[in-house]
Scaffold this motif. Structure first.
Motif, PDB file in Angstrom:
ATOM      1  N   LYS A 159       0.845  -1.196  -0.151  1.00 29.50           N
ATOM      2  CA  LYS A 159      -0.057   0.057   0.044  1.00 29.50           C
ATOM      3  C   LYS A 159       1.014   1.170   0.121  1.00 29.50           C
ATOM      4  O   LYS A 159       0.743   2.015  -0.704  1.00 29.50           O
ATOM      5  CB  LYS A 159      -1.102  -0.089   1.121  1.00 29.50           C
ATOM      6  CG  LYS A 159      -1.844   1.085   1.269  1.00 29.50           C
ATOM      7  CD  LYS A 159      -2.689   1.195   2.228  1.00 29.50           C
ATOM      8  CE  LYS A 159      -3.649   0.238   2.432  1.00 29.50           C
ATOM      9  NZ  LYS A 159      -4.791   0.176   3.544  1.00 29.50           N
ATOM     10  N   HIS A 177      -7.125   0.986  -6.392  1.00 27.36           N
ATOM     11  CA  HIS A 177      -8.291   0.400  -6.182  1.00 27.36           C
ATOM     12  C   HIS A 177      -8.241  -0.890  -5.658  1.00 27.36           C
ATOM     13  O   HIS A 177      -8.592  -1.032  -4.609  1.00 27.36           O
ATOM     14  CB  HIS A 177      -9.320   0.449  -7.320  1.00 27.36           C
ATOM     15  CG  HIS A 177     -10.862  -0.126  -6.974  1.00 27.36           C
ATOM     16  ND1 HIS A 177     -10.985  -1.412  -7.183  1.00 27.36           N
ATOM     17  CD2 HIS A 177     -11.869   0.268  -6.720  1.00 27.36           C
ATOM     18  CE1 HIS A 177     -12.436  -1.613  -6.617  1.00 27.36           C
ATOM     19  NE2 HIS A 177     -13.015  -0.429  -6.466  1.00 27.36           N
ATOM     20  N   GLY A 178      -7.347  -1.865  -6.331  1.00 22.84           N
ATOM     21  CA  GLY A 178      -7.127  -3.113  -5.919  1.00 22.84           C
ATOM     22  C   GLY A 178      -6.192  -2.990  -4.483  1.00 22.84           C
ATOM     23  O   GLY A 178      -6.771  -3.959  -3.492  1.00 22.84           O
ATOM     24  N   MET A 192      -6.239  -0.712  -2.159  1.00 13.14           N
ATOM     25  CA  MET A 192      -7.240  -0.331  -1.160  1.00 13.14           C
ATOM     26  C   MET A 192      -8.193  -1.226  -0.720  1.00 13.14           C
ATOM     27  O   MET A 192      -8.631  -1.415   0.468  1.00 13.14           O
ATOM     28  CB  MET A 192      -7.771   1.097  -1.620  1.00 13.14           C
ATOM     29  CG  MET A 192      -6.932   2.038  -1.633  1.00 13.14           C
ATOM     30  SD  MET A 192      -5.564   2.626  -0.109  1.00 13.14           S
ATOM     31  CE  MET A 192      -4.523   3.744  -0.748  1.00 13.14           C
ATOM     32  N   GLY A 193      -8.630  -1.889  -1.526  1.00 17.29           N
ATOM     33  CA  GLY A 193      -9.807  -3.040  -1.429  1.00 17.29           C
ATOM     34  C   GLY A 193      -9.145  -4.283  -0.881  1.00 17.29           C
ATOM     35  O   GLY A 193      -9.967  -5.105  -0.615  1.00 17.29           O
ATOM     36  N   THR A 232     -11.637  -7.568   0.882  1.00 15.99           N
ATOM     37  CA  THR A 232     -12.326  -8.335   0.210  1.00 15.99           C
ATOM     38  C   THR A 232     -12.199  -9.731   0.627  1.00 15.99           C
ATOM     39  O   THR A 232     -11.204 -10.438   1.261  1.00 15.99           O
ATOM     40  CB  THR A 232     -11.637  -8.286  -1.289  1.00 15.99           C
ATOM     41  OG1 THR A 232     -12.375  -9.198  -2.121  1.00 15.99           O
ATOM     42  CG2 THR A 232     -10.193  -8.793  -1.166  1.00 15.99           C
ATOM     43  N   ALA A 246      -5.046   4.079 -11.461  1.00 18.76           N
ATOM     44  CA  ALA A 246      -6.404   4.299 -10.624  1.00 18.76           C
ATOM     45  C   ALA A 246      -6.737   2.870 -10.169  1.00 18.76           C
ATOM     46  O   ALA A 246      -7.155   2.320  -9.144  1.00 18.76           O
ATOM     47  CB  ALA A 246      -7.195   4.791 -11.277  1.00 18.76           C
ATOM     48  N   ARG A 247      -6.545   1.678 -11.256  1.00 16.79           N
ATOM     49  CA  ARG A 247      -6.841   0.398 -10.967  1.00 16.79           C
ATOM     50  C   ARG A 247      -6.129  -0.177  -9.923  1.00 16.79           C
ATOM     51  O   ARG A 247      -6.578  -0.952  -9.132  1.00 16.79           O
ATOM     52  CB  ARG A 247      -6.864  -0.340 -12.249  1.00 16.79           C
ATOM     53  CG  ARG A 247      -7.963   0.082 -13.078  1.00 16.79           C
ATOM     54  CD  ARG A 247      -8.372  -1.065 -14.288  1.00 16.79           C
ATOM     55  NE  ARG A 247      -7.046  -1.514 -14.834  1.00 16.79           N
ATOM     56  CZ  ARG A 247      -6.599  -0.911 -16.126  1.00 16.79           C
ATOM     57  NH1 ARG A 247      -7.643  -0.022 -16.799  1.00 16.79           N
ATOM     58  NH2 ARG A 247      -5.472  -1.405 -16.729  1.00 16.79           N
ATOM     59  N   ASP A 251       1.731   6.465  -7.016  1.00 18.82           N
ATOM     60  CA  ASP A 251       0.515   7.295  -7.420  1.00 18.82           C
ATOM     61  C   ASP A 251       0.743   8.468  -7.337  1.00 18.82           C
ATOM     62  O   ASP A 251       0.405   9.702  -8.250  1.00 18.82           O
ATOM     63  CB  ASP A 251      -0.663   6.738  -6.612  1.00 18.82           C
ATOM     64  CG  ASP A 251      -1.998   7.244  -7.200  1.00 18.82           C
ATOM     65  OD1 ASP A 251      -2.248   7.377  -8.267  1.00 18.82           O
ATOM     66  OD2 ASP A 251      -2.843   8.098  -6.459  1.00 18.82           O
TER      67      ASP A 251
END
Length: 283
Positions: free
Chosen positions: A178, A216-217, A219-220, A224, A212-213, A185
């Motif tokens: 992360k 998203h991955g 952070m999620g 999940t 951005a993808r 980023d």
């Protein structure tokens, strides 16, 4: 005995000053048979680089591996069993004459190469270096080899612990995936803002969407229930980002710290690979 296409012809051997003779069969039975072959050849040829054919590669072990790693930055690998570990380096068989004669020319180190298999028989090729620099290999003691093996073992255990920590506590401050993604980023967003308009709306947009993808991955991932699927998706996006960063070097109008951005992308890929391996092991 079956000779492969990569084996030098008698004419080539004469030109290169190499002599060849039928090799004796060497006892196998170790987890990595090449290590046992290498050890026996090292006794017969002290001070020589020793390389053993394994499929389409040549492998060097222990002293040879340490020398090639130190002098030519070959990547060391820890192989064998827990009770009988060995250092190993490798490179394609087809390049062995060019690679090894560079070592002879640059450092004066003689070498011996075992080609073939146990089934077809082995042929031993040695460089004709009567005044070769055998002291290089002689200076690498068994204590040095043991220390490097211990260092690699400890590094491996640390990597396993780091990956386990990331899997168990993905939102902790030690979650390097992360933190690296956030840093990359931010850098890329600053780069995109400074790009000329035509590049910003074409190349910059591709990079922004890809990053951005990834974000998203990342952070999620912690929330999940389909972690492996998320990791596989991230792997593809990180490879695509690497592609875009390589493209940047070909665009003359782009001015940014390419090496730093690429380094972070490579590190993201390395961390992700460790997490995927850990997930496979756990399953």
């Amino acid at each position: 005995m079956i000779m492969t296409n990569s084996t030098p012809s008698s004419e080539e051997l004469q030109q290169l000053g190499i002599r060849a003779y039928r090799g004796i069969e060497l006892g196998l039975g170790e987890s990595d048979p090449g290590a046992a072959i290498s050890a026996k050849l090292e006794v017969q040829y002290p001070g020589h680089l020793v390389l053993v054919q394994a499929g389409t590669f040549l492998h060097g072990y222990d002293r040879t591996a340490h020398a090639l790693s130190t002098l030519k930055q070959y990547k060391l690998k820890l192989v064998g069993t827990a009770n009988d570990p060995h250092l190993r380096v490798g490179f394609p068989l087809g390049n062995f004459k060019r690679r090894l004669w560079q070592m002879v020319d640059e450092f004066g180190i003689p070498y011996v190469v075992a080609l073939g298999t146990q089934a077809s028989g082995r042929t031993i090729y040695t460089s004709n270096q009567p005044t070769g620099n055998t002291r290089v290999l002689a200076a690498i003691s068994q204590d040095i080899i043991s220390q490097v093996i211990d260092d690699l073992r400890q590094r491996g255990e640390l990597n396993k612990a780091s990956v386990k920590q990331m899997l168990t506590h993905p939102d902790s401050t030690g979650f390097k995936l992360k933190s690296h993604a956030v840093e990359l980023d931010t850098m890329l967003m600053q780069d995109i803002v400074k790009m000329p308009r035509d590049l910003r709306t074409t190349y910059g947009e591709n990079v922004r969407i890809c990053m951005a993808r990834i974000m998203h991955g990342v952070m999620g991932y912690g929330v999940t229930n389909h972690k492996v699927d998320v990791l596989h998706g991230l792997s593809g996006d990180i490879d695509l980002l690497k592609h875009y960063l390589i493209q940047a070097k070909q665009l003359s109008q782009l001015k940014f710290a390419f090496a730093q951005r690429a380094g972070l992308a490579v590190e993201l890929g390395r961390l992700l690979g460790g997490m995927l391996n850990a997930q496979r092991t756990a399953s």
